[in-house]
Each structure stands twice: as C-alpha cells, then as structure tokens.
Enzyme design. Structure first.
Site, short mmCIF file in Angstrom:
data_model
loop_
_atom_site.label_atom_id
_atom_site.label_comp_id
_atom_site.label_asym_id
_atom_site.label_seq_id
_atom_site.Cartn_x
_atom_site.Cartn_y
_atom_site.Cartn_z
N TYR A 35 -14.76 0.14 4.31
CA TYR A 35 -13.57 -0.52 3.79
C TYR A 35 -12.67 -0.88 4.96
O TYR A 35 -12.45 -0.06 5.85
CB TYR A 35 -12.82 0.41 2.83
N ASP A 91 -12.76 -0.35 13.51
CA ASP A 91 -11.66 -0.11 12.59
C ASP A 91 -11.38 1.39 12.62
O ASP A 91 -12.07 2.17 11.97
CB ASP A 91 -12.04 -0.59 11.19
N LYS A 113 -2.52 3.83 9.32
CA LYS A 113 -2.30 5.18 8.81
C LYS A 113 -1.52 6.06 9.79
O LYS A 113 -0.31 5.94 9.83
CB LYS A 113 -3.64 5.77 8.35
C1 LIG Z 1 -6.81 2.28 4.64
C2 LIG Z 1 -7.76 1.48 5.46
C3 LIG Z 1 -7.55 0.13 5.77
C4 LIG Z 1 -6.45 -0.67 5.14
O1 LIG Z 1 -5.17 -0.25 5.49
P1 LIG Z 1 -3.94 -0.63 4.51
O2 LIG Z 1 -2.76 -0.19 5.31
O3 LIG Z 1 -4.16 0.14 3.25
O4 LIG Z 1 -3.99 -2.10 4.30
C5 LIG Z 1 -8.39 -0.49 6.66
N1 LIG Z 1 -9.43 0.17 7.20
C6 LIG Z 1 -9.69 1.45 6.92
C7 LIG Z 1 -10.84 2.13 7.59
C8 LIG Z 1 -8.88 2.14 6.02
O5 LIG Z 1 -9.17 3.41 5.69
#
Ligand SMILES: *Cc1c(COP(=O)(O)O)cnc(C)c1O
Length: 400
Positions: free
Chosen positions: A117, A210, A238
C-alpha cells in the site's frame, strides 16, 4: 472493525500506550494511529512543542527555520536523502515521487507489489491483470483504467518476475515498501532487495522505497539502513509527522532539484511543512536516540516471543513475523512470504482472537493484514498483560 465482525470503538483520549473509549474502557493500544505514535499518545514533549508552535502562528505559506532543522534531522539519519520536500500526507508524497521518477527517466511504467500500500494514489489502486507484466486494472470504483494502465504488479519476493519486468525499457520505477507492512509484516527474503537494486540499475530504472511505516522505526535510517540497500528516492510519512499531518519524499540532490521551483516538475501544498507538524516531528525525532531503538527492539521481541508461546500453549498454529517496532500474528502455519500466503491465513480465527483481545483491554489492529505498532510507551508490564490476555484469547478461538 467490520472485518473482525464488530462495531468500531470511538476513542475519547489517549495517554502513553493506553487509549480510553467514550464508554470509559481502557485498552493497551497496538495501533498507535497506524504508526506515527512511536512515543505513544500525548507525549509531554510533543504536546509542549505543538502548543508552543501554535501560539506563534499555525501556518505562513512561507519558509520557517524549523523546516530546515527538520530537513537536517532527516538527512542526517537517512544519507540517501540529500534533499527533501515536505507534503501533508504519505499519499501526496508517493504521488509526487512517482511524478518525479517519470520526469527524470522519461518513462511511464511503475512496478509495484501485490499487497503493498502506498496511499490512495489513483494509479496504484490497481490489481494485476491476467498474466505477468500486463497492465494493472483498477481495484476501486472511480479509478480510470487509463490511470492504472501504466502500473505493473507482481508478487512480493518473486525475484524472477521482478527481473523480467525490470527489463522493460519503459519502466520508470520499482516502488516498494522495503518491509511490506500493509499485508501484515512480510520481510524481504535474503537478497531480494539487492536483486531489485541490481535490476533497477541494469535498466536505468529508479528504485523507490516507501518508508512511510519503516522510516525512523526499524532503524534510525529506516529499512534502507537495516538492510544496507540504497534507494534512489525515499517516501516518508507517519513518524515524520509525530502524530500530526506531515510526510515527505527525498533522494539524491540532482533528482530532487527537478522539483519546482528549482526545477520543472510541479508540486506544491498549502499546508506542507506547517509549523505544528514540523514541531511535533522535531520533538519526536529528537527523542529517538540509540537507547530508544534498543528499547523498541526489546519490547517488540518480548511481545513476539510472548505471543508465540501463548499460541503454542493454547494449541493454536500461528506465525509471528516481526522487525523492531513492527509485528504481525498470522493465523497461518507456514511462513508468510507474499500476499498470496498472507491471504491464505484464517481470517475468521484472527477476527475471533481480536474480539477476545478487545474484551480483555488490548486493542490490536482489526485486520489480519496490518501491523502491530509497539511504541516506546509500552512498558514491560503492558507486554506481560498483553501476553496474558492473548493466551486467554487464543484459548477461546481453539476449534472444539
Ligand atoms: C500509510 C501509508 C501510506 C499513505 O500515507 P497517508 O498519510 O495515509 O496518505 C503510504 N505508504 C505506506 C507504506 C503507508 O503505510
């Protein structure tokens, strides 16, 4: 909560590792807002920093000194990030990193992995079409087929497929969570990240990590430090917001200088790098010294070991996969290597176990396909009480 067969719980407050719902029930929280709260809820230093920043003005639409200080804290921890741009969400950071990768390579396709994701970017809300290396198809209504047509999806840890797709002369980037945590925690097989790095280099493709979850968590410098593999671009989120809305992307200077206004690749955001989020981020990152990482690793290990023993004691087959600060209890007898093996887990048993944990004051992620986020606020006593609750909860889900 629907996936574990119950109604959502409305939260009234949080302090340390504990959240309290609107009915006054306390829970030991292992969601911690899905990752940002590595210091736990309402950490006094973070609260003080945010209140102080707010009293000086919440947003200016102009640079601030604290943004530069935060950039310095990030580049010091993550040496592959020589320059970075702040955004307000991980989704935005991903979207922008992809735009930059396409601009820098003059190519269109993006390789991603099933079960990963990266936020709700249209082109990434895609699932594999029929057969290897075909164009992705939308996985959500409202996403155009043309948006996902340039997305290629293969299985995580499938080195042969990755090498095949990475020979595509139109492949701009390989995008990955270096430790996928959005299908549950599924670490890379030994050598897999190196193989992706080599395949990207051989093809002139950019490697994008990511690290929205893994960044500042599995090690000060994230998964790239933990595994010793350097990406071209890194997406952060995060923890970098310390519980407020902030994210970022960064990498080599010559790539990042393509971003406007220095370069020609457009990207902007009204509240990007706003003083409140930056203050929370600085307070959080400055708290994360070597002792903090040692403590987080110890807490995670104790929790993983305790949960394994609790399951064994109750005769329940689970596989607990973890890295420092991250853990998933898969209701699976075999190790989980990719989305297909994750999806084969007994989600009904996971749901029953979660409901039993909630009844005992432990708040786990309400999905088999999410990570637990132990924090620095979780004490030895919290872990002991969690393992006790887990043992009783496992006993409840044993098939009779
Ligand atoms: C939470 C998440 C995102 C998206 O971040 P948001 O601030 O919710 O848009 C992207 N990549 C990873 C791996 C995530 O866990």
């Amino acid at each position: 909560m629907r996936s574990i067969g119950r109604d959502p719980i409305f939260i009234a407050s949080g302090r340390g590792a504990t959240i309290t719902d609107v009915d006054g029930n306390d829970y030991i929280d292992y969601v911690c807002s899905w990752g940002p709260l590595i210091l736990g809820h309402a950490h006094p230093e973070v609260v003080r920093a945010v209140v102080d920043a707010a009293s000086h003005g919440t947003t200016f639409g102009a640079p601030t000194e604290a943004e530069v200080e935060l950039a310095a804290e990030v580049t010091r921890r993550v040496p592959t990030v020589e320059m970075l741009r702040m955004t307000s969400s991980g989704t935005e950071a991903t979207m922008s990193a992809i735009r930059l990768a396409r601009a820098a390579t003059g190519r269109e396709r993006i390789l991603k992995f099933a079960g990963a994701y990266h936020g709700h970017v249209d082109g990434l809300l895609a699932q594999a079409g029929s057969g290897l290396a075909t164009q992705g198809i939308p996985s959500s209504p409202g996403v155009l087929g043309s948006a996902t047509a340039a997305t290629v999806i293969i299985g995580w840890n499938d080195e042969a497929a990755a090498r095949q797709v990475a020979s595509d002369p139109n492949l701009a980037a390989i995008l990955l969570e270096p430790v996928p945590a959005n299908m549950g925690v599924v670490p890379p097989e030994p050598g897999f990240l190196r193989a992706l790095r080599e395949a990207a280099d051989d093809n002139g493709t950019l490697l994008i990590f990511d690290e929205v979850i893994t960044g500042f968590r599995v090690a000060p410098g994230g998964a790239q430090q933990h595994y010793g593999i350097d990406p071209d671009l890194t997406i952060m989120g995060k923890i970098i917001g310390g519980g407020l809305p902030a994210a970022a992307y960064g990498g080599r200077r010559e790539l990042m200088e393509r971003i406007a206004p220095a370069g020609d690749v457009y990207q902007a955001g009204t509240l990007s790098g706003n003083p409140l989020a930056v203050a929370a981020a600085l307070a959080t990152l400055r708290h994360l010294d070597a002792d903090a990482y040692e403590q987080l690793a110890g807490t995670t290990d104790a929790l993983a070991t305790g949960l394994r023993a609790a399951a064994r004691g109750a005769g329940v087959s689970v596989t607990v996969q973890s890295l420092p600060g991250l853990l998933t209890v898969f209701f699976s007898e075999r190790p989980v290597l990719d989305y297909a093996t994750a999806a084969a887990s007994d989600t009904a048993a996971y749901g029953a176990w979660c409901r039993a944990l909630l009844d005992r004051g432990v708040y786990p992620p309400a999905s088999q396909f999410e990570a637990w986020f132990p924090s620095l606020a979780h004490s030895d006593d919290d872990v002991r009480r969690t393992v006790e609750a887990a043992a009783e909860a496992f006993a409840e889900v044993v098939p009779r």
